[in-house]
Design an enzyme around this catalytic site. Structure first.
Site, short mmCIF file in Angstrom:
data_model
loop_
_atom_site.label_atom_id
_atom_site.label_comp_id
_atom_site.label_asym_id
_atom_site.label_seq_id
_atom_site.Cartn_x
_atom_site.Cartn_y
_atom_site.Cartn_z
N SER A 175 35.05 27.04 39.73
CA SER A 175 34.94 27.16 38.27
C SER A 175 36.23 27.74 37.72
CB SER A 175 33.78 28.09 37.92
OG SER A 175 33.87 28.47 36.56
N TYR A 203 29.88 35.90 39.88
CA TYR A 203 30.09 34.44 39.88
C TYR A 203 31.56 34.12 40.15
CZ TYR A 203 29.90 29.64 37.94
OH TYR A 203 29.98 28.27 37.73
#
Ligand SMILES: NC(=O)c1ccc[n+]([C@@H]2O[C@H](COP(=O)([O-])OP(=O)(O)OC[C@H]3O[C@@H](n4cnc5c(N)ncnc54)[C@H](O)[C@@H]3O)[C@@H](O)[C@H]2O)c1
Length: 255
Positions: free
Chosen positions: A146, A161
């Site tokens: 990401s 994350y």
């Protein structure tokens, strides 16, 4: 050099959610002749998506249930899919969870949950898949990171994350180096914001506009934007590309 088989399959983890990148990618790849294996938390949903793909595209498709954070479940699901499909040439690790928890509020359980799915899950599925790929002398692995890993958060999810998704990049480069001589490529796609439900539910127009304003293009991404990048990286023609991170993020991160 081992031949890239005509009759081949790709396994996608995290491809059962209706508006997700995985399901869109499974359809996109099936349209291009790939047979499809789907692993997701819920076996019934995984099988339903597989059935829809087989029916619409005339390929072989199978689904299995596994929590990717549980290695035994991942290995059992792979065994099941491998028995039902042609040679596994591709693996795409899409199973993931978001985590909007501010760093000072991250509990040990939250940290373990996010690392367990987003990083350990990538390792468990990759490890099982490459065991078969090494025997065959050919394989393509694509892992989803990401932009959050590269820019230090800045999207919906926060530090746990980001850490897991940054781990995916280091993991992928290292496996690429170790298994290159076995005919296996390992690459990463790093998406910017994509219009799915992972960021706390379906995005409103206002949220989409705010996210787009951060990048250099005038929109956020679609699952199809990522599917097309996956299709390239698992193709025969991408055989000289390995250890790379492809940013499909509307120009959010330039380096
Ligand atoms: N949508 C975005 O903006 C965006 C941006 C960057 C990266 N990504 C990454 O792309 C991937 C796909 O995300 P998406 O946007 O399609 O979200 P999504 O929520 O639609 O898809 C995630 C899928 O993973 C499955 N899953 C979750 N936990 C699992 C587990 N423990 N075991 C097995 N399956 C599990 C879910 O059931 C779901 O099908 C994720 O890895 C995500 O982190 C998404």
């Amino acid at each position: 050099m081992t031949e890239f088989p005509q009759s081949r399959a790709v396994i996608l983890t995290g491809a059962a959610s209706p508006r997700g990148i995985g399901r869109a990618s499974a359809h996109y790849l099936a349209e291009r002749g790939w047979n499809i294996g789907i692993i997701d938390l819920d076996a019934e949903s995984a099988r339903a998506v597989a059935a829809e793909i087989a029916e619409q595209h005339g390929v072989i498709a199978a689904g299995a249930g596994a929590n990717v954070a549980d290695e035994a479940q991942v290995r059992a699901a792979f065994d099941e899919l491998e028995a039902a499909l042609p040679q596994i040439v591709g693996l795409v690790n899409l199973a993931g969870v978001s985590s909007p928890v501010p760093y000072l509020e991250v509990t040990a359980d939250e940290w373990d949950r996010v690392i367990g799915v987003n990083l350990n899950g990538v390792h468990y599925a990759t490890r099982r898949a490459v065991e078969s790929m090494v025997k065959n002398g050919v394989g393509r692995v694509v892992n989803l990171s990401s932009v959050s890993a590269q820019r230090g958060g800045g999207t919906f999810s926060k530090t746990a994350y980001s850490a897991a998704k940054a781990g995916v990049i280091g993991f992928s480069r290292s496996v690429a180096r170790e298994l290159g001589h076995d005919g296996i490529t390992v690459n990463v796609i790093s998406p910017g914001p994509i219009d799915t439900d992972i960021m706390g539910g379906t995005l409103t127009d206002e949220r989409k506009e705010a996210m787009a304003a951060d990048g250099v293009l005038s929109r956020i991404g679609t699952p199809r934007d990522i599917a097309a990048a996956i299709a390239y990286l698992i193709s025969e023609d991408a055989g000289f590309v390995t250890g790379q991170t492809l940013n499909v993020d509307g120009g959010l991160y330039m380096h």
